[in-house]
Enzyme design. Structure first.
Site, short mmCIF file in Angstrom:
data_model
loop_
_atom_site.label_atom_id
_atom_site.label_comp_id
_atom_site.label_asym_id
_atom_site.label_seq_id
_atom_site.Cartn_x
_atom_site.Cartn_y
_atom_site.Cartn_z
N LYS A 1 51.75 34.20 45.57
CA LYS A 1 53.03 33.52 45.87
C LYS A 1 54.06 33.78 44.77
O LYS A 1 55.20 34.10 45.06
CB LYS A 1 52.82 32.00 45.99
CG LYS A 1 52.09 31.55 47.23
CD LYS A 1 51.99 30.05 47.29
CE LYS A 1 51.33 29.45 46.08
NZ LYS A 1 49.92 29.77 45.86
N ALA B 1 49.16 21.10 41.99
CA ALA B 1 49.42 20.97 43.43
C ALA B 1 48.34 20.16 44.14
O ALA B 1 48.48 19.87 45.32
CB ALA B 1 49.54 22.34 44.06
N LYS C 1 42.02 31.64 35.91
CA LYS C 1 43.09 32.11 36.80
C LYS C 1 44.06 33.05 36.11
O LYS C 1 44.60 33.97 36.71
CB LYS C 1 43.85 30.90 37.38
CG LYS C 1 45.03 31.31 38.24
CD LYS C 1 45.08 30.57 39.52
CE LYS C 1 46.03 31.18 40.53
NZ LYS C 1 47.25 31.76 40.05
N PHE D 1 49.33 26.40 45.82
CA PHE D 1 48.22 26.53 46.76
C PHE D 1 48.66 26.94 48.17
O PHE D 1 49.71 27.54 48.33
CB PHE D 1 47.38 25.25 46.79
CG PHE D 1 46.67 24.97 45.49
CD1 PHE D 1 46.09 25.97 44.75
CD2 PHE D 1 46.60 23.67 44.99
CE1 PHE D 1 45.44 25.72 43.55
CE2 PHE D 1 45.95 23.40 43.79
CZ PHE D 1 45.37 24.42 43.07
N THR E 1 54.13 36.20 42.60
CA THR E 1 54.45 37.63 42.59
C THR E 1 55.43 37.96 43.72
O THR E 1 56.43 38.66 43.51
CB THR E 1 53.15 38.46 42.73
OG1 THR E 1 52.22 37.98 41.74
CG2 THR E 1 53.38 39.93 42.51
N PHE F 1 47.47 44.90 48.81
CA PHE F 1 46.56 45.25 47.71
C PHE F 1 46.09 46.69 47.93
O PHE F 1 46.05 47.15 49.07
CB PHE F 1 45.35 44.29 47.68
CG PHE F 1 45.64 42.99 46.99
CD1 PHE F 1 46.53 42.07 47.54
CD2 PHE F 1 45.03 42.68 45.77
CE1 PHE F 1 46.83 40.88 46.89
CE2 PHE F 1 45.32 41.49 45.11
CZ PHE F 1 46.22 40.57 45.67
N ARG G 1 57.43 27.46 38.70
CA ARG G 1 56.81 26.47 37.81
C ARG G 1 56.47 27.08 36.46
O ARG G 1 56.27 28.29 36.35
CB ARG G 1 55.52 25.95 38.45
CG ARG G 1 55.79 25.02 39.60
CD ARG G 1 54.51 24.58 40.24
NE ARG G 1 53.83 25.68 40.90
CZ ARG G 1 52.57 25.66 41.27
NH1 ARG G 1 51.83 24.60 41.03
NH2 ARG G 1 52.04 26.69 41.88
N TRP H 1 54.08 44.06 44.07
CA TRP H 1 53.23 44.20 42.87
C TRP H 1 53.31 45.65 42.36
O TRP H 1 53.46 45.89 41.18
CB TRP H 1 51.79 43.81 43.25
CG TRP H 1 50.82 43.88 42.11
CD1 TRP H 1 50.63 42.94 41.14
CD2 TRP H 1 49.90 44.95 41.83
NE1 TRP H 1 49.65 43.34 40.28
CE2 TRP H 1 49.19 44.57 40.67
CE3 TRP H 1 49.61 46.17 42.44
CZ2 TRP H 1 48.21 45.38 40.11
CZ3 TRP H 1 48.63 46.97 41.88
CH2 TRP H 1 47.94 46.57 40.72
P1 ADP Z 1 49.70 32.59 43.35
O1 ADP Z 1 51.11 32.31 42.93
O2 ADP Z 1 49.54 32.59 44.84
O3 ADP Z 1 48.69 31.76 42.67
P2 ADP Z 1 50.04 34.97 41.78
O4 ADP Z 1 51.32 35.56 42.21
O5 ADP Z 1 50.01 34.22 40.49
O6 ADP Z 1 49.40 34.09 42.93
O7 ADP Z 1 48.98 36.14 41.75
C1 ADP Z 1 47.63 35.92 41.37
C2 ADP Z 1 47.11 37.15 40.66
O8 ADP Z 1 47.01 38.23 41.58
C3 ADP Z 1 48.03 37.63 39.54
O9 ADP Z 1 47.22 38.03 38.45
C4 ADP Z 1 48.76 38.82 40.14
O10 ADP Z 1 49.07 39.79 39.16
C5 ADP Z 1 47.73 39.36 41.11
N1 ADP Z 1 48.36 40.01 42.27
C6 ADP Z 1 49.28 39.47 43.11
N2 ADP Z 1 49.60 40.34 44.07
C7 ADP Z 1 48.87 41.45 43.86
C8 ADP Z 1 48.76 42.72 44.52
N3 ADP Z 1 49.46 42.98 45.62
N4 ADP Z 1 47.89 43.63 44.02
C9 ADP Z 1 47.17 43.35 42.91
N5 ADP Z 1 47.23 42.18 42.23
C10 ADP Z 1 48.07 41.24 42.70
#
Ligand code: ADP
Length: 559
Positions: free
Chosen positions: A74, A276, A108, A304, A76, A384, A97, A412
């Site tokens: 989310k 959350a 995490k 979440f 990202t 991904f 946040r 990403w």
């Molecule tokens: P959320 O906000 O839903 O908890 P984040 O945006 O913090 O998720 O992403 C969680 C983790 O996954 C981070 O370490 C981020 O770098 C990684 N991530 C997010 N999107 C991708 C992607 N498309 N490919 C690889 N890693 C990703």
């Protein structure tokens, strides 16, 4: 598989713009920001006041399907989308946040986005940032100290030391502080009582600060906080302890929004970070409202999955803050949908279109739910590297069959470039589909009525059962006149139900509410369904073990 750069390596390759330049892009004057070094600033109350008369931009919420423990992206996608919107010539800001040190050093990891969609300086944002969480820790623990001192100094308020509800906090995952005994050592060391620590982001101070309109409103909320009950069972508040003034003093800077930038130098507001599960899981209302004044498209995120974060954003934050969201982006990943289709976590990297098709039910339900709030919806498929073409095509087809806009998002790997399609679709959606936002329940309903609406309409459970203890608590809140507030559900994020193993789209289950308590300062009623972690522990191999700082101050291991 190809080697990928780490988040910190990518972040370090980008030359940041001085924060004064970023402030100018938001229409802020140089004397309206308070610099915290060259790349971070707080925005002054003068600026907030000056901008009050400006027109609001459009409000876009980014939420997600029921997540895996790693998160579905989310933050990202929110950062990528704001970068994408700026790329197509729109004036957009992201409001997120603030990360907590607990998850940073635990499993995490950071919360500053990932890959080419990050907010920077990511090391600072993930560590001490502008000190907001430390200020909240101090304010919270000042209240705890005043309370125990009151008991020690004669206890005029007749506080029942067996019924103290206020907990101490620390911004760290430290399970050994969950249950402690304080006041040992004799007469001069205080009264002995059981006490508990929570992580700072789970505290009511964090929730109250994030829902406050300004410093005066925060002070009123602090005074209302219930810290204990007296020997007659009546609530004792922070106001009774005359604590609110000093607490607000400690929070006078923490309440001002923080300004930073994305990797593509677009403005980002990072402010407040309530959990959350136990709290409402969104950034501060002050930052969101300010962002709406400073941009045409404000992108924000709620923690979440949409059953928890988006529901609370829409039923608590938007209602209390008078916000009117214009569109919702639901982030979906192929790996999580395969998990919802029954694939074990260890096999999520292997192609499995059948499981994906089955797991789509989870996304489908989140789409339906958000439409119930009257909101236009678009699905962002967060790509991904493991995702196969067959899987991606199937997911896009399924969304189309469902009648919902969908965009393949490569934020990403590509930053804003990877969200141009999403940005265009979001703008088009807002221009062509009107939002008819409305909360899902009426705050004037009884606590049980509100609970039933959330469980039946959003979770699709069959029944809510309150334990005898929870029923007693509801009665007490009704007697105290503290029942006409929104509900803040405390539930596992891994399922629509209260059983984290029930993945997919379970139906007809029973939800048991074990504990009902009021966060009178924040302004909501917490209904706890299962054992919710308010002081997490560290894993066997914490992320902290791989971190280091070099002689020149540069860091490694921060993802
Ligand atoms: P959320 O906000 O839903 O908890 P984040 O945006 O913090 O998720 O992403 C969680 C983790 O996954 C981070 O370490 C981020 O770098 C990684 N991530 C997010 N999107 C991708 C992607 N498309 N490919 C690889 N890693 C990703």
């Amino acid at each position: 598989m190809a080697e990928f750069k780490t988040d910190i390596e990518i972040a370090n390759e980008v030359e940041m713009e001085p924060i004064v330049n970023v402030a100018k892009k938001c229409g802020l004057h140089e004397d309206e920001i308070e610099n915290y070094g060259k790349y971070k600033a707080k925005i002054s109350f003068d600026a907030i006041e000056r901008l009050e008369k400006e027109k609001d931009g459009k409000l876009i919420l980014v939420t997600a399907i029921t997540p895996t423990p790693a998160g579905e992206g989310k933050s990202t996608v929110s950062i990528g989308l704001t970068q994408g919107l700026n790329k197509i010539g729109k004036n957009s800001i992201v409001a997120l946040r603030e990360p907590s040190l607990g998850p940073v050093f635990g499993v995490k990891g950071g919360a500053a986005g990932g890959g080419y969609s990050q907010v920077v300086p990511m090391e600072d944002i993930n560590l001490h940032f502008t000190g907001d969480l430390h200020a909240m820790t101090a304010a919270n623990n000042l209240l705890a100290a005043l309370l125990d001192n009151h008991i020690q100094q004669g206890n005029v308020l007749r506080i029942d030391s067996r019924n103290v509800t206020w907990k101490r906090v620390l911004d760290m995952n430290d399970r050994s502080l969950r249950n402690i005994v304080i006041g040992l050592g004799g007469k001069a060391e205080g009264f002995v009582r059981e006490d508990h620590f929570m992580i700072t982001v789970a505290s009511e101070i964090m929730a109250a600060l994030c829902l406050s309109h300004d410093l005066e409103d925060l002070k009123v909320r602090l005074a209302r906080m219930i810290v204990a009950y007296n020997l007659d069972g009546e609530p004792v508040t922070a106001g009774d302890l005359q604590a609110q003034g000093a607490m607000a003093m400690l929070l006078k800077d923490a309440i001002k929004p923080n300004l930073v930038q994305t990797l593509e130098h677009t403005p980002a507001l990072i402010h407040g970070g309530p959990f959350a599960n136990i709290a409402h899981g969104c950034n501060s209302l002050i930052a969101t409202k300010l962002g709406l004044k400073m941009s045409d498209y404000l992108v924000t995120e709620a923690g979440f999955g949409a059953d928890l974060g988006a529901e609370k954003f829409l039923d608590i934050k938007c209602r209390l803050g008078g916000l009117n969201p214009d569109a919702v982006v639901i982030v979906a990943t192929i790996k999580a949908l395969k998990m919802h289709g029954g694939v074990p976590k260890t096999e999520l990297s292997t192609e499995n279109v059948e499981a994906l098709e089955k797991g789509f039910a989870n996304l489908g339900r989140h789409i339906e739910n958000l439409k119930k709030f009257g909101l236009p919806v678009v699905v962002a498929v967060n790509r991904f590297v493991q995702d196969t073409d067959a899987e991606i095509n199937l997911l896009i087809e399924k969304c189309k069959e469902y009648g919902v806009e969908v965009s393949l998002c490569e934020v990403w790997a590509k930053g804003g470039e990877g969200a141009i399609d999403l940005a265009n679709k979001v703008v088009n959606l807002i221009e062509t589909e009107k939002s008819n936002y409305k909360p899902i329940y009426d705050v004037e309903d009884t606590i049980e009525e509100k609970l039933n609406i959330i469980v039946k309409e959003i979770y699709r459970g069959g029944k809510v059962t309150l334990t005898p203890a929870a029923k007693k608590q509801v009665k007490k809140l009704e007697e105290l006149g503290l029942d006409k507030m929104p509900i803040c559900m405390a539930k596992t994020q891994f399922s629509f139900s209260d059983d984290p193993k029930a993945v997919g789209a379970p139906e007809g289950f029973e939800i048991t509410v074990q504990d009902v308590r009021v966060s009178a300062g924040a302004g909501f009623i917490v209904c706890q369904t299962s054992n919710i972690m308010i002081m997490p522990g560290l894993p066997k191999v914490p992320a902290a073990n791989k971190m280091d700082v070099k002689a020149d101050g540069s860091m490694v291991g921060l993802f």
